[in-house]
Design a protein around this motif. Structure first.
Motif, PDB file in Angstrom:
ATOM      1  N   SER A  87      49.738  58.853  47.333  1.00 26.27           N
ATOM      2  CA  SER A  87      50.686  58.549  48.401  1.00 26.27           C
ATOM      3  C   SER A  87      51.643  59.706  48.649  1.00 26.27           C
ATOM      4  CB  SER A  87      51.478  57.283  48.064  1.00 26.27           C
ATOM      5  OG  SER A  87      52.206  57.457  46.865  1.00 26.27           O
ATOM      6  N   ASN A  88      52.117  59.811  49.876  1.00 25.89           N
ATOM      7  CA  ASN A  88      53.086  60.828  50.289  1.00 25.89           C
ATOM      8  C   ASN A  88      52.586  62.250  50.098  1.00 25.89           C
ATOM      9  OD1 ASN A  88      55.023  58.785  50.913  1.00 25.89           O
ATOM     10  ND2 ASN A  88      55.559  58.667  48.748  1.00 25.89           N
ATOM     11  N   THR A  89      51.284  62.433  50.217  1.00 27.30           N
ATOM     12  CA  THR A  89      50.701  63.775  50.160  1.00 27.30           C
ATOM     13  C   THR A  89      49.665  63.900  51.268  1.00 27.30           C
ATOM     14  OG1 THR A  89      48.843  63.203  48.699  1.00 27.30           O
ATOM     15  CG2 THR A  89      50.939  63.854  47.635  1.00 27.30           C
ATOM     16  N   THR A  90      49.244  65.134  51.501  1.00 25.01           N
ATOM     17  CA  THR A  90      48.081  65.424  52.327  1.00 25.01           C
ATOM     18  C   THR A  90      47.013  65.957  51.402  1.00 25.01           C
ATOM     19  OG1 THR A  90      49.413  65.902  54.283  1.00 25.01           O
ATOM     20  CG2 THR A  90      47.201  66.854  54.209  1.00 25.01           C
ATOM     21  N   GLY A  91      45.770  65.529  51.587  1.00 22.88           N
ATOM     22  CA  GLY A  91      44.739  65.973  50.649  1.00 22.88           C
ATOM     23  C   GLY A  91      43.342  65.905  51.218  1.00 22.88           C
ATOM     24  N   ILE A  92      42.413  66.460  50.452  1.00 24.09           N
ATOM     25  CA  ILE A  92      41.010  66.480  50.847  1.00 24.09           C
ATOM     26  C   ILE A  92      40.155  66.290  49.611  1.00 24.09           C
ATOM     27  CG2 ILE A  92      40.888  69.017  50.709  1.00 24.09           C
ATOM     28  CD1 ILE A  92      38.913  68.843  53.127  1.00 24.09           C
ATOM     29  N   ALA A  93      39.094  65.496  49.755  1.00 24.11           N
ATOM     30  CA  ALA A  93      38.167  65.214  48.663  1.00 24.11           C
ATOM     31  C   ALA A  93      36.776  65.703  49.065  1.00 24.11           C
ATOM     32  CB  ALA A  93      38.138  63.718  48.369  1.00 24.11           C
ATOM     33  N   PHE A  94      36.214  66.600  48.253  1.00 24.96           N
ATOM     34  CA  PHE A  94      34.892  67.164  48.528  1.00 24.96           C
ATOM     35  C   PHE A  94      33.847  66.489  47.646  1.00 24.96           C
ATOM     36  CE2 PHE A  94      37.741  70.712  49.659  1.00 24.96           C
ATOM     37  CZ  PHE A  94      37.253  71.058  50.913  1.00 24.96           C
ATOM     38  N   PRO A  95      32.897  65.741  48.201  1.00 26.13           N
ATOM     39  CA  PRO A  95      31.780  65.231  47.395  1.00 26.13           C
ATOM     40  C   PRO A  95      30.932  66.395  46.884  1.00 26.13           C
ATOM     41  CG  PRO A  95      31.964  64.027  49.468  1.00 26.13           C
ATOM     42  CD  PRO A  95      32.848  65.241  49.586  1.00 26.13           C
ATOM     43  N   VAL A  96      30.490  66.298  45.637  1.00 29.63           N
ATOM     44  CA  VAL A  96      29.680  67.358  45.030  1.00 29.63           C
ATOM     45  C   VAL A  96      28.549  66.713  44.234  1.00 29.63           C
ATOM     46  CG1 VAL A  96      31.376  69.234  44.936  1.00 29.63           C
ATOM     47  CG2 VAL A  96      31.441  67.440  43.187  1.00 29.63           C
ATOM     48  N   HIS A  97      27.448  67.453  44.099  1.00 29.55           N
ATOM     49  CA  HIS A  97      26.264  66.932  43.419  1.00 29.55           C
ATOM     50  C   HIS A  97      25.651  68.036  42.567  1.00 29.55           C
ATOM     51  CE1 HIS A  97      26.313  63.362  46.057  1.00 29.55           C
ATOM     52  NE2 HIS A  97      26.758  64.218  46.971  1.00 29.55           N
ATOM     53  N   GLY A 109      30.044  63.694  42.049  1.00 28.49           N
ATOM     54  CA  GLY A 109      31.469  63.642  41.758  1.00 28.49           C
ATOM     55  C   GLY A 109      32.304  64.002  42.967  1.00 28.49           C
ATOM     56  N   LEU A 110      33.580  64.205  42.718  1.00 30.20           N
ATOM     57  CA  LEU A 110      34.537  64.616  43.741  1.00 30.20           C
ATOM     58  C   LEU A 110      35.412  65.721  43.181  1.00 30.20           C
ATOM     59  CD1 LEU A 110      35.994  61.297  45.259  1.00 30.20           C
ATOM     60  CD2 LEU A 110      34.640  62.999  46.486  1.00 30.20           C
ATOM     61  N   VAL A 111      35.705  66.705  44.021  1.00 26.16           N
ATOM     62  CA  VAL A 111      36.742  67.682  43.718  1.00 26.16           C
ATOM     63  C   VAL A 111      37.855  67.445  44.730  1.00 26.16           C
ATOM     64  CG1 VAL A 111      37.325  70.104  43.388  1.00 26.16           C
ATOM     65  CG2 VAL A 111      34.996  69.317  42.903  1.00 26.16           C
ATOM     66  N   VAL A 112      39.047  67.146  44.233  1.00 26.39           N
ATOM     67  CA  VAL A 112      40.151  66.682  45.070  1.00 26.39           C
ATOM     68  C   VAL A 112      41.300  67.685  45.023  1.00 26.39           C
ATOM     69  CG1 VAL A 112      41.845  64.847  45.406  1.00 26.39           C
ATOM     70  CG2 VAL A 112      39.518  64.278  44.667  1.00 26.39           C
ATOM     71  N   PHE A 113      41.864  67.991  46.191  1.00 23.00           N
ATOM     72  CA  PHE A 113      43.042  68.856  46.296  1.00 23.00           C
ATOM     73  C   PHE A 113      44.087  68.125  47.135  1.00 23.00           C
ATOM     74  CE2 PHE A 113      39.333  71.567  45.909  1.00 23.00           C
ATOM     75  CZ  PHE A 113      39.697  72.450  44.894  1.00 23.00           C
TER      76      PHE A 113
END
Length: 255
Positions: free
Chosen positions: A132-142, A149-153
């Motif tokens: 919450s209260n952030t901006t972010g992006i989640a990259f699916p990876v295989h 999995g996911l790599v999240v920033f």
């Protein structure tokens, strides 16, 4: 990205494998990394997009209760509270999406309704905020053996990502996940000595059970269940039970 880091990444075999669909290349076995190496390279990506935090997660292979299992985050060797929250609260929708797709998902700070906030990740499908209260992006990876999995920033001032920049970041995340999926515990012989009970406790942890739930299912005391989990983490050279589960999944000790 600075000019110096661009050269450093270009010369680094860790990032030489950049297949955006996660398939191993002929040269993918020519490098070895450790978790600290992977954390450092993930930190580079975070710096390049001005993210204040990151995390790499494996998705447990359970068909009934798939979960995000953190491997490491920006607080390594510790584990941030936000990472635990993501692992516990991630929706089934984004987990299933990450298992089936390579499309990134993003979210924006709900308190910031400015056009600048909504244009940080143009053309990327939105998802419920993982923090919450952030901006972010989640990259699916295989990776190999059907690992996903996911790599999240995330952060409060992430740099807008346009066009080829998103593709490049995603490719680097694939390389990161592929390399991490190949890491073996430093003492594999100790991993082979794990007891049936230790593996049962790890598998139940991967499926979302607490120590109390594990104790109830296996008819153990909570103290004994915690002891099994502590012993398994030590044998896998993990700093906590979450990393122990991630390592056990990578080794194929649990499924």
């Amino acid at each position: 990205m600075t000019h110096a880091r661009a050269h450093e990444i270009a010369d680094d075999p860790f990032f030489a494998h950049r297949n955006p669909f996660g398939a191993a290349t002929a040269n993918s076995d020519l490098y070895t990394v450790t978790i600290p190496d992977a954390v450092r390279r993930c930190r580079w990506i975070a710096m390049d997009i001005n993210a204040s935090a990151f995390g790499l997660y494996f998705i447990t292979p359970s068909a009934d209760r798939p979960r995000l299992m953190p491997c490491f985050d920006s607080d390594y060797p510790g584990l941030a509270g936000a990472t635990r929250n993501i692992s516990a609260a991630a929706s089934e929708e984004i987990i299933l999406h990450a298992r089936r797709s390579t499309g990134p998902r993003c979210w924006s700070d709900e308190a910031d309704h400015s056009a600048e906030s909504s244009n940080v990740f143009p053309w990327i499908e939105r998802t419920t905020a993982l923090v919450s209260n952030t901006t972010g992006i989640a990259f699916p990876v295989h990776a190999e053996r059907s690992q996903s999995g996911l790599v999240v920033f995330f952060g409060t001032n992430i740099t807008p990502l346009l066009g080829d920049v998103i593709y490049d970041i995603h490719a680097r995340c694939f390389s990161l996940f592929d390399a991490v999926s190949r890491i073996q515990p430093s003492d594999a012989s100790r991993a082979r000595t794990m007891s049936k009970r230790e593996l049962e406790c790890l598998k139940l942890t991967a499926n979302g059970y607490t120590s109390e739930g594990i104790a109830r299912l296996l008819k153990l005391s909570v103290h004994t269940a915690n002891q099994y989990l502590t012993q398994s983490a030590q044998k896998l050279d993990a700093v906590n039970r979450a990393q122990a589960v991630a390592k056990a999944l990578r080794l194929g000790l649990i499924d």
